[in-house]
Scaffold this motif. Sequence first.
Motif, short mmCIF file in Angstrom:
data_model
loop_
_atom_site.label_atom_id
_atom_site.label_comp_id
_atom_site.label_asym_id
_atom_site.label_seq_id
_atom_site.Cartn_x
_atom_site.Cartn_y
_atom_site.Cartn_z
N LYS A 1 -13.36 -37.58 25.49
CA LYS A 1 -14.07 -36.98 24.37
C LYS A 1 -15.44 -36.52 24.88
N ALA A 2 -15.71 -35.23 24.75
CA ALA A 2 -16.95 -34.67 25.31
C ALA A 2 -18.18 -35.01 24.47
N GLY A 3 -17.96 -35.52 23.26
CA GLY A 3 -19.09 -35.82 22.38
C GLY A 3 -19.26 -37.31 22.14
N ARG A 4 -19.85 -37.64 21.03
CA ARG A 4 -20.13 -39.03 20.65
C ARG A 4 -18.85 -39.72 20.15
N PHE A 5 -18.76 -41.01 20.38
CA PHE A 5 -17.61 -41.78 19.92
C PHE A 5 -17.52 -41.78 18.40
N LYS A 6 -16.29 -41.60 17.89
CA LYS A 6 -16.03 -41.72 16.47
C LYS A 6 -14.92 -42.75 16.28
N PRO A 7 -15.01 -43.60 15.25
CA PRO A 7 -14.02 -44.66 15.06
C PRO A 7 -12.57 -44.16 15.02
N GLU A 8 -12.35 -42.95 14.49
CA GLU A 8 -10.98 -42.45 14.39
C GLU A 8 -10.33 -42.21 15.77
N PHE A 9 -11.16 -42.06 16.81
CA PHE A 9 -10.60 -41.89 18.16
C PHE A 9 -9.78 -43.10 18.57
N ALA A 10 -10.22 -44.30 18.15
CA ALA A 10 -9.51 -45.53 18.52
C ALA A 10 -8.12 -45.56 17.90
N GLY A 11 -8.00 -45.05 16.68
CA GLY A 11 -6.70 -45.01 16.02
C GLY A 11 -5.71 -44.13 16.75
N LYS A 12 -6.17 -42.97 17.21
CA LYS A 12 -5.29 -42.06 17.95
C LYS A 12 -4.86 -42.69 19.26
N LEU A 13 -5.80 -43.34 19.95
CA LEU A 13 -5.47 -43.98 21.22
C LEU A 13 -4.48 -45.12 21.00
N LYS B 1 -21.05 -40.47 24.56
CA LYS B 1 -22.02 -41.41 23.99
C LYS B 1 -21.30 -42.33 23.03
N LYS B 2 -21.73 -43.58 22.97
CA LYS B 2 -21.13 -44.50 22.02
C LYS B 2 -22.21 -45.42 21.45
N ASP B 3 -21.97 -45.89 20.25
CA ASP B 3 -22.80 -46.92 19.65
C ASP B 3 -22.01 -48.22 19.76
N LYS B 4 -22.60 -49.26 20.35
CA LYS B 4 -21.87 -50.49 20.63
C LYS B 4 -21.34 -51.14 19.36
N ILE B 5 -22.11 -51.11 18.29
CA ILE B 5 -21.68 -51.76 17.05
C ILE B 5 -20.50 -51.00 16.44
N GLU C 1 -18.60 -45.05 28.25
CA GLU C 1 -19.28 -43.77 28.36
C GLU C 1 -19.03 -43.18 29.74
N PHE C 2 -19.21 -41.86 29.86
CA PHE C 2 -19.22 -41.25 31.19
C PHE C 2 -20.49 -40.43 31.33
N LYS C 3 -20.98 -40.35 32.54
CA LYS C 3 -22.21 -39.62 32.83
C LYS C 3 -21.92 -38.47 33.78
N ILE C 4 -22.50 -37.33 33.47
CA ILE C 4 -22.48 -36.19 34.39
C ILE C 4 -23.88 -36.04 34.94
N ARG D 1 -23.12 -51.09 35.67
CA ARG D 1 -21.98 -50.50 34.99
C ARG D 1 -20.86 -51.51 34.71
N LYS D 2 -20.88 -52.65 35.39
CA LYS D 2 -19.89 -53.68 35.12
C LYS D 2 -20.38 -54.63 34.03
N GLY D 3 -21.54 -54.34 33.48
CA GLY D 3 -22.14 -55.23 32.49
C GLY D 3 -21.55 -55.08 31.11
N SER D 4 -22.36 -54.63 30.17
CA SER D 4 -21.97 -54.59 28.76
C SER D 4 -20.84 -53.59 28.51
N LYS D 5 -19.67 -54.10 28.13
CA LYS D 5 -18.52 -53.24 27.88
C LYS D 5 -18.02 -53.41 26.46
#
Length: 340
Positions: free
Chosen positions: A253-265, A292-296, A313-316, A154-158
Motif C-alpha cells: 500500500k503506497a499510502g497510510r495504513f487503513k483498517p480495512e486493508f487487514a480484512g482483505k489480507l 505509514k501506519k499508526d500503531k494504535i 512500514e517501508f521507507k524509500i 527495525r527489529k524493535g516495535s512491530k
Amino acid sequence: MTKIAYNQEEYKSWIQTLKSRVQFAKQKVALSVNQQLIELYWELGKEITTKMENAKWGSGVIDKISSDLRIAFPDMKGFSRRNIYAIKQWYTFYSQKYAFVPQSVAQIPWGHHRMIVSKIKDIDEAIFYVEETAKNGWTRDTLEIQIENNYIVRKGSKSNNFKNTLPEAHSKIVSQALKDPYNFDFLSLQEEALEREIENQLTQNITDFLLELGKGFAFVGRQYKLEVSETDYFIDLLFYHIPLKCYVVIELKAGRFKPEFAGKLNFYLSAVDDLLKTENENPTIGLLLCKKKDKIEAEYALRDIHKPMGISEFKITEAIPKEIKTKLPSIEEIEREFSE
C-alpha cells in the motif's frame, strides 16, 4: 577391473546421504576452528593489554610482537601489526563487560568482528549484531548493510498478532523473521510512487528485495492469481519461507495504513491456506507493507483477526537527487495494465 553390480537409484540416495554427513562434519570442523581462533585472539588481546598496562609499554611494542609472532609462526596469518592492534582493540571493547569470550562471539568469523567493532560503540548493540549474524549466516557485506540500515531499530516495535495466532515457539521465530520498517533504498523511486510502480521495481530488483526481507524467503510470484468461487483475485507478492515451511502473502500500500486493508489480507490468507497450503505446512503468514501506519490503529485492526499477520512500514530513500524524476504512469496506462 572387476565390475561391481549395484542399484543406481539406491547408490544415488546413499551417496547423497554420505555427502551430507561429510558436509556437516566440515561445517563442525570449520566452526570449531573458528571458535579456537577467536578464543586464541581473546587470550592474545588479554595478555597484550595487561602487559602494556602493567609494564607501561608504549604502543610501539605492537610492532615487536607482530614481528616475533610472524617469525615464530610463518604459516599462520593474522599476526600483522594492523591485526594485532585490532585484536587488542576488540578485546578491550568486550572485556569491559565480559571476563571470557561470550559464546555467540566465538561463532562468527574474525572479519565480521572487525567490522562490528569498527562501527559500533555499544557492547549490547554489538552483541545483538553478533547473534543476528550467527543466526542468519550473514556475509560481511550483508552485515555491513544491516548495520548501516540500523537493523537493530527495525527489529524493535512491530505490529502483529503472531502471539495470539501461532504456537509460542513458532510465533517467536516468525516475529524475528519480519522487520519494521523495511528499507527499499535500492529502488530509484520518489516518495509519491504508486503501488504498481513500487511492485514493478521490487520484482525487477528481486535479489535486493530478498536480501531486505531476510534469510529463507523464496519468490513464488507477483500478482499471483487465486480463484475463489469463480472469481479471480490477485495477490501483490507471494513468497515461501523455507525454514518456516509456510507461504508469506505480501500486500503493498503506497499510502497510510487503513483498517480495512487487514480484512482483505485476512481473506487472502484464508484462500492460500485452502488452495495452496498442504497438511505438512504451517499456516500462511500475511505482511502488509504500507508507507505509514499508526500503531494504535494497527493494534485495533489486528486484535480480532485469527490469521497470523503483521503490519510494517517501508521507507524509500530520501537521498535521490532532485533532478532525477520518476516517470509516473498516466491513469490510462494504469487502467490498461490492470486490464491485461
